[in-house]
Design a protein around this motif. Structure first.
Motif, PDB file in Angstrom:
ATOM      1  N   ALA A 290     -32.182  22.664 102.736  1.00 48.01           N
ATOM      2  CA  ALA A 290     -33.494  22.675 103.391  1.00 48.01           C
ATOM      3  C   ALA A 290     -33.621  21.467 104.314  1.00 48.01           C
ATOM      4  CB  ALA A 290     -34.592  22.650 102.332  1.00 48.01           C
ATOM      5  N   PRO A 291     -34.531  21.529 105.288  1.00 45.40           N
ATOM      6  CA  PRO A 291     -34.744  20.384 106.176  1.00 45.40           C
ATOM      7  C   PRO A 291     -34.995  19.108 105.381  1.00 45.40           C
ATOM      8  CG  PRO A 291     -35.912  22.284 107.015  1.00 45.40           C
ATOM      9  CD  PRO A 291     -35.368  22.684 105.674  1.00 45.40           C
ATOM     10  N   GLY A 292     -34.314  18.050 105.796  1.00 41.48           N
ATOM     11  CA  GLY A 292     -34.441  16.770 105.115  1.00 41.48           C
ATOM     12  C   GLY A 292     -33.345  16.489 104.110  1.00 41.48           C
ATOM     13  N   LYS A 293     -32.573  17.523 103.733  1.00 41.49           N
ATOM     14  CA  LYS A 293     -31.478  17.309 102.792  1.00 41.49           C
ATOM     15  C   LYS A 293     -30.343  16.556 103.475  1.00 41.49           C
ATOM     16  CE  LYS A 293     -33.116  19.480  99.141  1.00 41.49           C
ATOM     17  NZ  LYS A 293     -33.385  18.761  97.873  1.00 41.49           N
ATOM     18  N   ARG A 294     -29.631  15.750 102.685  1.00 39.50           N
ATOM     19  CA  ARG A 294     -28.541  14.946 103.210  1.00 39.50           C
ATOM     20  C   ARG A 294     -27.298  15.130 102.347  1.00 39.50           C
ATOM     21  NH1 ARG A 294     -31.569   9.171 103.733  1.00 39.50           N
ATOM     22  NH2 ARG A 294     -31.715   9.503 101.471  1.00 39.50           N
ATOM     23  N   ALA A 295     -26.120  15.114 103.007  1.00 41.94           N
ATOM     24  CA  ALA A 295     -24.880  15.359 102.273  1.00 41.94           C
ATOM     25  C   ALA A 295     -23.740  14.517 102.832  1.00 41.94           C
ATOM     26  CB  ALA A 295     -24.507  16.839 102.340  1.00 41.94           C
ATOM     27  N   PHE A 296     -22.800  14.185 101.951  1.00 44.13           N
ATOM     28  CA  PHE A 296     -21.506  13.648 102.346  1.00 44.13           C
ATOM     29  C   PHE A 296     -20.487  14.768 102.159  1.00 44.13           C
ATOM     30  CE2 PHE A 296     -22.380   8.957 100.909  1.00 44.13           C
ATOM     31  CZ  PHE A 296     -23.172   8.758 102.031  1.00 44.13           C
ATOM     32  N   ALA A 297     -19.610  14.974 103.148  1.00 43.79           N
ATOM     33  CA  ALA A 297     -18.512  15.928 103.014  1.00 43.79           C
ATOM     34  C   ALA A 297     -17.199  15.196 103.264  1.00 43.79           C
ATOM     35  CB  ALA A 297     -18.670  17.082 103.995  1.00 43.79           C
ATOM     36  N   VAL A 298     -16.214  15.452 102.409  1.00 46.59           N
ATOM     37  CA  VAL A 298     -14.934  14.746 102.506  1.00 46.59           C
ATOM     38  C   VAL A 298     -13.791  15.745 102.365  1.00 46.59           C
ATOM     39  CG1 VAL A 298     -13.550  12.829 101.669  1.00 46.59           C
ATOM     40  CG2 VAL A 298     -16.027  12.770 101.364  1.00 46.59           C
ATOM     41  N   GLY A 299     -12.815  15.646 103.285  1.00 44.86           N
ATOM     42  CA  GLY A 299     -11.662  16.539 103.236  1.00 44.86           C
ATOM     43  C   GLY A 299     -10.357  15.760 103.256  1.00 44.86           C
ATOM     44  N   PHE A 300      -9.284  16.407 102.808  1.00 47.36           N
ATOM     45  CA  PHE A 300      -7.944  15.818 102.833  1.00 47.36           C
ATOM     46  C   PHE A 300      -6.945  16.958 102.853  1.00 47.36           C
ATOM     47  CE2 PHE A 300      -9.345  16.446  98.511  1.00 47.36           C
ATOM     48  CZ  PHE A 300      -8.269  17.074  97.911  1.00 47.36           C
ATOM     49  N   GLY A 301      -5.782  16.719 103.455  1.00 47.15           N
ATOM     50  CA  GLY A 301      -4.813  17.798 103.513  1.00 47.15           C
ATOM     51  C   GLY A 301      -3.474  17.359 104.059  1.00 47.15           C
ATOM     52  N   ALA A 302      -2.617  18.352 104.311  1.00 44.35           N
ATOM     53  CA  ALA A 302      -1.270  18.092 104.807  1.00 44.35           C
ATOM     54  C   ALA A 302      -1.334  17.341 106.120  1.00 44.35           C
ATOM     55  CB  ALA A 302      -0.517  19.407 104.975  1.00 44.35           C
ATOM     56  N   GLY A 303      -0.313  16.522 106.310  1.00 49.26           N
ATOM     57  CA  GLY A 303      -0.258  15.751 107.551  1.00 49.26           C
ATOM     58  C   GLY A 303       0.300  14.353 107.373  1.00 49.26           C
ATOM     59  N   LEU A 304      -0.146  13.564 106.455  1.00 46.00           N
ATOM     60  CA  LEU A 304      -1.364  13.796 105.670  1.00 46.00           C
ATOM     61  C   LEU A 304      -2.586  13.465 106.510  1.00 46.00           C
ATOM     62  CD1 LEU A 304      -0.134  12.207 102.333  1.00 46.00           C
ATOM     63  CD2 LEU A 304      -0.685  14.601 102.650  1.00 46.00           C
ATOM     64  N   THR A 305      -3.627  14.259 106.373  1.00 44.20           N
ATOM     65  CA  THR A 305      -4.862  14.032 107.104  1.00 44.20           C
ATOM     66  C   THR A 305      -6.008  13.850 106.130  1.00 44.20           C
ATOM     67  OG1 THR A 305      -5.431  16.382 107.214  1.00 44.20           O
ATOM     68  CG2 THR A 305      -4.079  15.505 109.014  1.00 44.20           C
ATOM     69  N   TRP A 306      -7.041  13.172 106.587  1.00 44.73           N
ATOM     70  CA  TRP A 306      -8.265  13.075 105.797  1.00 44.73           C
ATOM     71  C   TRP A 306      -9.423  12.758 106.724  1.00 44.73           C
ATOM     72  CZ3 TRP A 306      -4.648   9.264 106.088  1.00 44.73           C
ATOM     73  CH2 TRP A 306      -5.063   7.957 106.350  1.00 44.73           C
ATOM     74  N   GLY A 307     -10.616  12.984 106.239  1.00 46.06           N
ATOM     75  CA  GLY A 307     -11.788  12.717 107.055  1.00 46.06           C
ATOM     76  C   GLY A 307     -13.051  12.955 106.255  1.00 46.06           C
ATOM     77  N   SER A 308     -14.165  12.534 106.827  1.00 47.46           N
ATOM     78  CA  SER A 308     -15.434  12.693 106.127  1.00 47.46           C
ATOM     79  C   SER A 308     -16.563  12.759 107.136  1.00 47.46           C
ATOM     80  CB  SER A 308     -15.664  11.513 105.163  1.00 47.46           C
ATOM     81  OG  SER A 308     -15.748  10.297 105.884  1.00 47.46           O
ATOM     82  N   CYS A 309     -17.720  13.194 106.681  1.00 46.69           N
ATOM     83  CA  CYS A 309     -18.881  13.220 107.555  1.00 46.69           C
ATOM     84  C   CYS A 309     -20.173  13.111 106.746  1.00 46.69           C
ATOM     85  CB  CYS A 309     -18.913  14.480 108.424  1.00 46.69           C
ATOM     86  SG  CYS A 309     -18.957  16.008 107.503  1.00 46.69           S
ATOM     87  N   TYR A 310     -21.170  12.570 107.405  1.00 46.49           N
ATOM     88  CA  TYR A 310     -22.529  12.521 106.875  1.00 46.49           C
ATOM     89  C   TYR A 310     -23.308  13.608 107.583  1.00 46.49           C
ATOM     90  CZ  TYR A 310     -27.412  11.045 106.641  1.00 46.49           C
ATOM     91  OH  TYR A 310     -28.772  11.017 106.478  1.00 46.49           O
ATOM     92  N   LEU A 311     -24.045  14.402 106.825  1.00 42.88           N
ATOM     93  CA  LEU A 311     -24.790  15.536 107.380  1.00 42.88           C
ATOM     94  C   LEU A 311     -26.256  15.413 107.041  1.00 42.88           C
ATOM     95  CD1 LEU A 311     -22.343  18.351 106.194  1.00 42.88           C
ATOM     96  CD2 LEU A 311     -22.561  17.516 108.532  1.00 42.88           C
ATOM     97  N   GLU A 312     -27.095  15.645 108.036  1.00 45.04           N
ATOM     98  CA  GLU A 312     -28.532  15.770 107.828  1.00 45.04           C
ATOM     99  C   GLU A 312     -28.961  17.162 108.241  1.00 45.04           C
ATOM    100  OE1 GLU A 312     -31.251  13.000 109.496  1.00 45.04           O
ATOM    101  OE2 GLU A 312     -30.225  11.246 108.702  1.00 45.04           O
ATOM    102  N   PHE A 313     -29.851  17.744 107.474  1.00 48.17           N
ATOM    103  CA  PHE A 313     -30.314  19.106 107.768  1.00 48.17           C
ATOM    104  C   PHE A 313     -31.820  19.112 108.063  1.00 48.17           C
ATOM    105  CE2 PHE A 313     -26.521  19.406 105.209  1.00 48.17           C
ATOM    106  CZ  PHE A 313     -25.794  20.339 105.915  1.00 48.17           C
TER     107      PHE A 313
END
Length: 313
Positions: A290-313
């Motif tokens: 819902a509007p106002g919700k906040r999240a951290f998303a984190v990924g990792f994989g072959a490469g090796l690669t990794w990354g993350s993001c902060y999300l606001e809705f």
């Protein structure tokens, strides 16, 4: 925070064909109990007679509809995939035609394995202002089943097929902050692919586990520092769905209640670049974002690669 990318609508699609743990008992030396104990997975989906592009198109149509826009308003198409239907053309170009997105719209694929969707977000954030596109269509789509060695019980039970998509736009409000990284390593997780002697997915499970828990912890700490928001003040943490033991480690490390760490691994397995967008689309369908919700998303994989993001809705 400065003006950033914002996810406006999400969609997902998974194949009809369900591969339960019991189905693998007929193929390889394993059992439902063995798989559940070591991975947390009880079933996953395989494309079978369908196609990856059709699956990605279904997820994309849902994302476009939920964003409340028309395909003509999309100014950029990026598909994250390590298992494209064809080597050429790019899956993104095939989707551009299927979805009737205007000719002249940039469309291309990204292969950052399981971190691919976060890489796509970073690319869109950088490109949208330059190409003056109003919205970007970002897709994570994988048919990992076609590169599995069904005699290797250490990998064949882990993965599934699926697609997730999101419409993103740059708004006047704070939104997404994205971090992406890579560290060349061909040994931990790889596939011979085109022309290779071994075209199956191979993985050093112990090495990947150590890498995953280290990067997940590090990226959550980095997001806390960059945003000024402690993970305790975040509504949800969405990690790449690779293994229940990895997810449990993160939950315990940060003292997260179960409802804060989103998990759908048990139903889909590891869907690589589709993992995070499928989770986001499911959460949106359940009205968790819902509007106002906040999240951290984190990924990792072959490469090796990794990354993350902060999300606001």
């Amino acid at each position: 925070m400065t003006e950033q990318l914002r996810l406006l609508g999400m969609g997902m699609a998974v194949p009809d064909k369900v591969m339960a743990n019991e189905d693998f008992e007929k193929i390889v030396d394993t059992s439902d109990a063995w798989i559940r104990e070591r991975t947390g997975i009880r079933e996953r989906r395989f494309i079978g007679e369908g196609s990856l592009t059709e699956l990605a198109a279904e997820a994309s149509r849902k994302a476009i509809a939920r964003a409340g826009i028309a395909p003509e308003e999309i100014g950029l198409v990026i598909c994250a995939t390590a298992t494209p239907e064809r080597a050429v053309p790019a899956t993104a170009c095939m989707l551009q035609k299927k979805l009737r997105i205007p000719a002249g719209t940039p469309a291309f694929d990204i292969n950052a394995a399981c971190t691919g969707f976060i890489y796509a977000m970073a690319a869109a954030q950088a490109m949208l202002p330059a190409i003056r596109g109003k919205y970007a269509l970002l897709i994570g789509a994988e048919e990992v089943s076609k590169i599995l060695d069904m005699a290797d019980r250490g990998t064949c039970v882990l993965f599934g097929d699926g697609a997730g998509a999101a419409v993103a736009g740059v708004t006047g409000k704070p939104g997404t902050r994205v971090r992406i990284f890579a560290d060349g390593d061909e040994e931990a997780l790889s596939c011979g692919g085109y022309g290779g002697e071994d075209r199956h997915l191979r993985m050093d499970g112990r090495k990947v586990f150590r890498f995953a828990v280290s990067r997940l912890e590090g990226e959550i700490r980095a997001l806390e520092e960059e945003t000024g928001i402690p993970v305790s003040g975040i509504d949800y943490v969405i990690c790449h769905q690779a293994n229940a033991r990895i997810l449990d480690h993160v939950r315990r490390k940060f003292g997260l209640p179960e409802e804060k760490l989103y998990v759908n691994l048990d139903r889909y397995g590891n869907t690589s670049a589709a993992s995070i967008p499928i989770a986001l689309a499911e959460m949106a369908e359940r009205r968790m974002l819902a509007p106002g919700k906040r999240a951290f998303a984190v990924g990792f994989g072959a490469g090796l690669t990794w990354g993350s993001c902060y999300l606001e809705f």
